[in-house]
Enzyme design. Structure first.
Site, PDB file in Angstrom:
ATOM      1  N   LEU A   1      -0.959  -2.156  -0.722  1.00 13.88           N
ATOM      2  CA  LEU A   1      -2.014  -2.082   0.298  1.00 13.88           C
ATOM      3  C   LEU A   1      -2.185  -0.669   0.854  1.00 13.88           C
ATOM      4  CD1 LEU A   1      -1.581  -5.184   0.207  1.00 13.88           C
ATOM      5  CD2 LEU A   1      -1.639  -5.193   2.683  1.00 13.88           C
TER       6      LEU A   1
ATOM      7  N   TYR B   1     -12.717   7.267  -1.608  1.00 12.00           N
ATOM      8  CA  TYR B   1     -12.219   5.895  -1.457  1.00 12.00           C
ATOM      9  C   TYR B   1     -12.743   5.007  -2.584  1.00 12.00           C
ATOM     10  CZ  TYR B   1     -11.272   1.432   0.997  1.00 12.00           C
ATOM     11  OH  TYR B   1     -10.832   0.178   1.353  1.00 12.00           O
TER      12      TYR B   1
HETATM   13  P1  NAD Z   1      -5.108   0.293   7.505  1.00  9.90           P
HETATM   14  O1  NAD Z   1      -5.618   1.677   7.532  1.00  9.90           O
HETATM   15  O2  NAD Z   1      -4.915  -0.423   8.800  1.00  9.90           O
HETATM   16  O3  NAD Z   1      -3.737   0.208   6.707  1.00  9.90           O
HETATM   17  C1  NAD Z   1      -3.415   1.049   5.636  1.00  9.90           C
HETATM   18  C2  NAD Z   1      -1.924   1.369   5.719  1.00  9.90           C
HETATM   19  O4  NAD Z   1      -1.555   2.201   4.615  1.00  9.90           O
HETATM   20  C3  NAD Z   1      -1.566   2.155   7.000  1.00  9.90           C
HETATM   21  O5  NAD Z   1      -0.430   1.583   7.609  1.00  9.90           O
HETATM   22  C4  NAD Z   1      -1.293   3.570   6.491  1.00  9.90           C
HETATM   23  O6  NAD Z   1      -0.415   4.285   7.311  1.00  9.90           O
HETATM   24  C5  NAD Z   1      -0.730   3.273   5.099  1.00  9.90           C
HETATM   25  N1  NAD Z   1      -0.847   4.386   4.160  1.00  9.90           N
HETATM   26  C6  NAD Z   1      -1.935   5.164   3.904  1.00  9.90           C
HETATM   27  N2  NAD Z   1      -1.646   6.075   2.969  1.00  9.90           N
HETATM   28  C7  NAD Z   1      -0.354   5.869   2.587  1.00  9.90           C
HETATM   29  C8  NAD Z   1       0.520   6.497   1.667  1.00  9.90           C
HETATM   30  N3  NAD Z   1       0.108   7.522   0.906  1.00  9.90           N
HETATM   31  N4  NAD Z   1       1.790   6.032   1.564  1.00  9.90           N
HETATM   32  C9  NAD Z   1       2.226   4.999   2.328  1.00  9.90           C
HETATM   33  N5  NAD Z   1       1.437   4.379   3.232  1.00  9.90           N
HETATM   34  C10 NAD Z   1       0.170   4.802   3.353  1.00  9.90           C
HETATM   35  O7  NAD Z   1      -6.106  -0.542   6.564  1.00  9.90           O
HETATM   36  P2  NAD Z   1      -6.176  -2.103   6.251  1.00  9.90           P
HETATM   37  O8  NAD Z   1      -7.444  -2.617   6.774  1.00  9.90           O
HETATM   38  O9  NAD Z   1      -4.911  -2.750   6.643  1.00  9.90           O
HETATM   39  O10 NAD Z   1      -6.286  -2.073   4.666  1.00  9.90           O
HETATM   40  C11 NAD Z   1      -5.182  -2.326   3.818  1.00  9.90           C
HETATM   41  C12 NAD Z   1      -5.633  -2.282   2.364  1.00  9.90           C
HETATM   42  O11 NAD Z   1      -6.665  -3.242   2.145  1.00  9.90           O
HETATM   43  C13 NAD Z   1      -6.191  -0.927   1.954  1.00  9.90           C
HETATM   44  O12 NAD Z   1      -5.756  -0.622   0.642  1.00  9.90           O
HETATM   45  C14 NAD Z   1      -7.682  -1.149   1.965  1.00  9.90           C
HETATM   46  O13 NAD Z   1      -8.341  -0.316   1.049  1.00  9.90           O
HETATM   47  C15 NAD Z   1      -7.791  -2.613   1.574  1.00  9.90           C
HETATM   48  N6  NAD Z   1      -9.045  -3.190   2.078  1.00  9.90           N
HETATM   49  C16 NAD Z   1      -9.190  -3.495   3.414  1.00  9.90           C
HETATM   50  C17 NAD Z   1     -10.399  -4.014   3.856  1.00  9.90           C
HETATM   51  C18 NAD Z   1     -10.623  -4.406   5.294  1.00  9.90           C
HETATM   52  O14 NAD Z   1     -11.733  -4.807   5.641  1.00  9.90           O
HETATM   53  N7  NAD Z   1      -9.647  -4.354   6.184  1.00  9.90           N
HETATM   54  C19 NAD Z   1     -11.463  -4.191   2.967  1.00  9.90           C
HETATM   55  C20 NAD Z   1     -11.275  -3.829   1.647  1.00  9.90           C
HETATM   56  C21 NAD Z   1     -10.060  -3.346   1.202  1.00  9.90           C
END
Ligand code: NAD
Ligand code: UDP
Length: 313
Positions: free
Chosen positions: A72, A144
């Site tokens: 994630l 992204y």
């Molecule tokens: P978020 O930004 O709250 O969480 C992302 C997490 O990844 C954070 O805790 C951040 O610190 C960590 N992170 C970022 N880069 C990193 C790295 N290089 N190494 C280790 N940790 C790292 O976002 P979210 O909403 O929780 O999304 C989680 C995943 O789900 C993401 O991959 C996102 O692309 C995907 N996603 C989310 C949504 C949504 O609507 N929330 C929609 C589509 C996809």
């Protein structure tokens, strides 16, 4: 009982997933570099002996012994993923290679949190998984969108080339409690603005659409996908098909907070902002017997309660 690695485990979705898997009796190793995530979102899990936190950036290799990986890690809000776009692409691409390498060595299943952004500004509506998308490769959202598309490519090549057991989900706009106050995505922005009596900022004329999924529905779908026994690898859309314009969302938020003094204002539409987005979830229904249950009003009420609490602390 399994030992599960969740990268990005301190983020919005990761924290909910960590809690769910711990409650199911699993052990969780949460890996995060705290780029957008925070210890606050997992502090309630720290005293659980089944929970372990590692500060680590997944663009560097990781050596742990686990039974399953949910990948994630990646900032998900446009404000945050555009802040350091090179790091965003590195996280999606090099991070995926590192986690796929780990899964290959351990011969374990790995799930990729992909996104509806792989469809870009879609020319077919609603979006089915066989649509290849309409993505600008050189715009401000590309770090992204293209990063996530390349990660999907890597997952499918590890599957074809190394017989790795993969799962790919395409998540549509998801919201709920524990989003960061400064996350920047539309639902938390509107709620926080309404609670603070600040202007509600609609970008563009508000006619663009999104389909909003409540976090609990997503978590059930993710786990069903990881655990499905038919070796269904996806990609599969996970989202709520009920589509709203951004203007309707702003009006709904204000309707649920009649005490708010906020007014709607209009700001410039960001470059390449997708005009419409709605998941076709026929495949998820068929393969996973999954569909979302929580409608926007109920989900917004829960999210408003959460932000009311933390803003009054
Ligand atoms: P978020 O930004 O709250 O969480 C992302 C997490 O990844 C954070 O805790 C951040 O610190 C960590 N992170 C970022 N880069 C990193 C790295 N290089 N190494 C280790 N940790 C790292 O976002 P979210 O909403 O929780 O999304 C989680 C995943 O789900 C993401 O991959 C996102 O692309 C995907 N996603 C989310 C949504 C949504 O609507 N929330 C929609 C589509 C996809
Ligand atoms: N948006 C908005 N006001 C905000 C934040 C976002 O009008 O304060 C719009 C944004 O332009 C987009 C939609 O809401 O059209 C969803 O934006 P978000 O950042 O939540 O996610 P996206 O789906 O664009 O990745």
């Amino acid at each position: 009982m399994k030992k599960v690695l969740i990268t990005g485990g301190a983020g919005f979705i990761g924290a909910h997933l960590s809690e769910y898997l711990l409650n199911q009796g699993n052990e969780v190793i949460c890996v995060d570099n705290f780029y957008t995530g925070s210890k606050k979102s997992i502090v309630h899990l720290m005293s659980n002996p089944g929970f372990e936190l590692l500060r680590h950036d997944i663009t560097f290799p990781l050596y742990v012994e686990v039974d399953e990986i949910y990948n994630l890690a990646c900032p998900a809000s446009p404000v945050h993923y555009q802040h350091d776009p090179v790091q965003t692409t590195k996280t999606s691409v090099i991070g995926a290679i590192n986690m796929l390498g780990l899964a290959k060595r351990l011969k374990i299943k790995i799930l990729q949190a992909s996104t509806s952004e792989v469809y870009g500004s879609p020319k077919i509506h609603p979006q089915t998984e066989d649509y290849w998308g309409n993505v600008n490769p050189i715009g401000p959202r590309s770090c992204y969108d293209e990063g996530k598309r390349c990660a999907e490519t890597l997952f499918f090549d590890y599957w074809r080339q190394h017989n790795l057991r993969i799962r790919v989900i395409r998540i549509f706009n998801t919201y709920g409690p524990r989003m960061a106050i400064n996350d920047g995505r539309v639902v938390s922005n509107f709620i926080v603005q309404a609670l603070r009596g600040e202007d509600i900022t609609i970008y563009g004329d508000g006619s663009q659409t999104r389909s909003f999924q409540y976090i609990d529905d997503l978590i059930l779908g993710m786990v069903k996908m990881m655990e499905n026994k038919n070796d269904f690898i996806g990609p599969v859309n996970l989202g709520n098909p009920n589509e709203f314009t951004i203007k309707e969302l702003a009006e709904k938020v204000l309707e649920l907070m009649p005490e708010s003094k906020s007014k709607i204002i209009y700001k410039e539409l960001p470059i390449d902002d997708p005009k419409q987005r709605q998941p076709d979830i026929t495949l998820a229904k068929k393969e996973l017997s999954w569909e979302p249950k929580i409608e926007l009003k109920e989900g917004l009420e829960k999210t408003i309660d959460y932000f009311k609490n933390i803003l009054s602390l």
